[in-house]
Design a protein around this motif. Structure first.
Motif, PDB file in Angstrom:
ATOM      1  N   CYS A 199       0.808  -1.224   0.000  1.00  0.00           N
ATOM      2  CA  CYS A 199       0.000   0.000   0.000  1.00  0.00           C
ATOM      3  C   CYS A 199       0.845   1.281   0.000  1.00  0.00           C
ATOM      4  O   CYS A 199       0.416   2.308  -0.484  1.00  0.00           O
ATOM      5  N   LEU A 200       2.025   1.218   0.593  1.00  0.00           N
ATOM      6  CA  LEU A 200       2.911   2.387   0.747  1.00  0.00           C
ATOM      7  C   LEU A 200       2.255   3.542   1.496  1.00  0.00           C
ATOM      8  O   LEU A 200       2.601   4.705   1.280  1.00  0.00           O
ATOM      9  N   GLY A 212       1.023   2.789   5.075  1.00  0.00           N
ATOM     10  CA  GLY A 212       0.881   2.409   6.471  1.00  0.00           C
ATOM     11  C   GLY A 212      -0.302   1.529   6.818  1.00  0.00           C
ATOM     12  O   GLY A 212      -0.648   1.402   7.988  1.00  0.00           O
ATOM     13  N   VAL A 213      -0.902   0.875   5.852  1.00  0.00           N
ATOM     14  CA  VAL A 213      -2.096   0.076   6.116  1.00  0.00           C
ATOM     15  C   VAL A 213      -1.816  -1.424   6.132  1.00  0.00           C
ATOM     16  O   VAL A 213      -2.282  -2.146   7.004  1.00  0.00           O
ATOM     17  N   CYS A 214      -1.043  -1.936   5.208  1.00  0.00           N
ATOM     18  CA  CYS A 214      -0.950  -3.384   5.003  1.00  0.00           C
ATOM     19  C   CYS A 214       0.109  -4.091   5.859  1.00  0.00           C
ATOM     20  O   CYS A 214       0.056  -5.296   6.033  1.00  0.00           O
ATOM     21  N   PHE A 215       1.088  -3.403   6.345  1.00  0.00           N
ATOM     22  CA  PHE A 215       2.177  -3.979   7.149  1.00  0.00           C
ATOM     23  C   PHE A 215       3.012  -5.003   6.375  1.00  0.00           C
ATOM     24  O   PHE A 215       3.642  -5.871   6.960  1.00  0.00           O
ATOM     25  N   CYS A 248       5.556  -4.185   4.602  1.00  0.00           N
ATOM     26  CA  CYS A 248       6.867  -3.571   4.378  1.00  0.00           C
ATOM     27  C   CYS A 248       7.753  -3.586   5.622  1.00  0.00           C
ATOM     28  O   CYS A 248       8.707  -2.835   5.696  1.00  0.00           O
ATOM     29  N   CYS A 259       7.483   2.073   4.975  1.00  0.00           N
ATOM     30  CA  CYS A 259       6.815   3.083   4.143  1.00  0.00           C
ATOM     31  C   CYS A 259       6.433   4.321   4.947  1.00  0.00           C
ATOM     32  O   CYS A 259       6.007   5.321   4.368  1.00  0.00           O
ATOM     33  N   GLN A 288       7.502  -0.121  10.016  1.00  0.00           N
ATOM     34  CA  GLN A 288       6.856   0.048   8.714  1.00  0.00           C
ATOM     35  C   GLN A 288       7.750   0.951   7.861  1.00  0.00           C
ATOM     36  O   GLN A 288       7.777   2.168   8.040  1.00  0.00           O
TER      37      GLN A 288
HETATM   38  S1  FES Z   1       3.526  -0.818   2.412  1.00  0.00           S
HETATM   39 FE1  FES Z   1       1.662  -1.122   3.451  1.00  0.00          FE
HETATM   40  S2  FES Z   1       2.127  -0.569   5.495  1.00  0.00           S
HETATM   41 FE2  FES Z   1       3.948  -0.163   4.401  1.00  0.00          FE
END
Ligand code: FES
Length: 103
Positions: free
Chosen positions: A59-60, A62-65, A67, A80, A78
């Protein structure tokens, strides 16, 4: 898929060095760790603890974790959401974390 937007020379930020698993890479001051790693062609960022599947940013924002990396000894950062600092040490996690590892 991922490409840095080119800015006029007078608007470009200074270049700093960070270290990924001991390898020096260059990054623009103010960009995120995720952007710096992607620019350097570093993927995957980590492997899942159970199956070892490769993971990379999705997601870049902060949603998907997806990274998560280790930054200066702190785990599960995180990438991103954190901007690079000169000399920063980034680790690419593999396997399960144990209580007491890192900060
Ligand atoms: S890319 Fe999704 S939280 Fe970092």
């Amino acid at each position: 898929m991922f490409r840095t937007m080119l800015l006029p020379a007078n608007e470009q930020r200074p270049v700093v060095d960070i270290f990924v698993e001991g390898r020096r890479i260059s990054a623009r001051e103010g960009e995120t760790i995720a952007a710096a790693l992607l620019n350097a062609g570093i993927v995957p960022f980590r492997r899942t603890p159970v199956s070892g599947q490769p993971r990379a940013p999705l997601c870049l924002m902060g949603v998907c974790f997806e990274c998560l990396v280790e930054v200066d000894g702190a785990q599960n950062v995180q990438s991103c959401m954190v901007r690079v600092n000169a000399g920063m040490q980034v680790g690419l996690p593999t396997g399960a974390r144990r209580a007491g590892d890192g900060k």
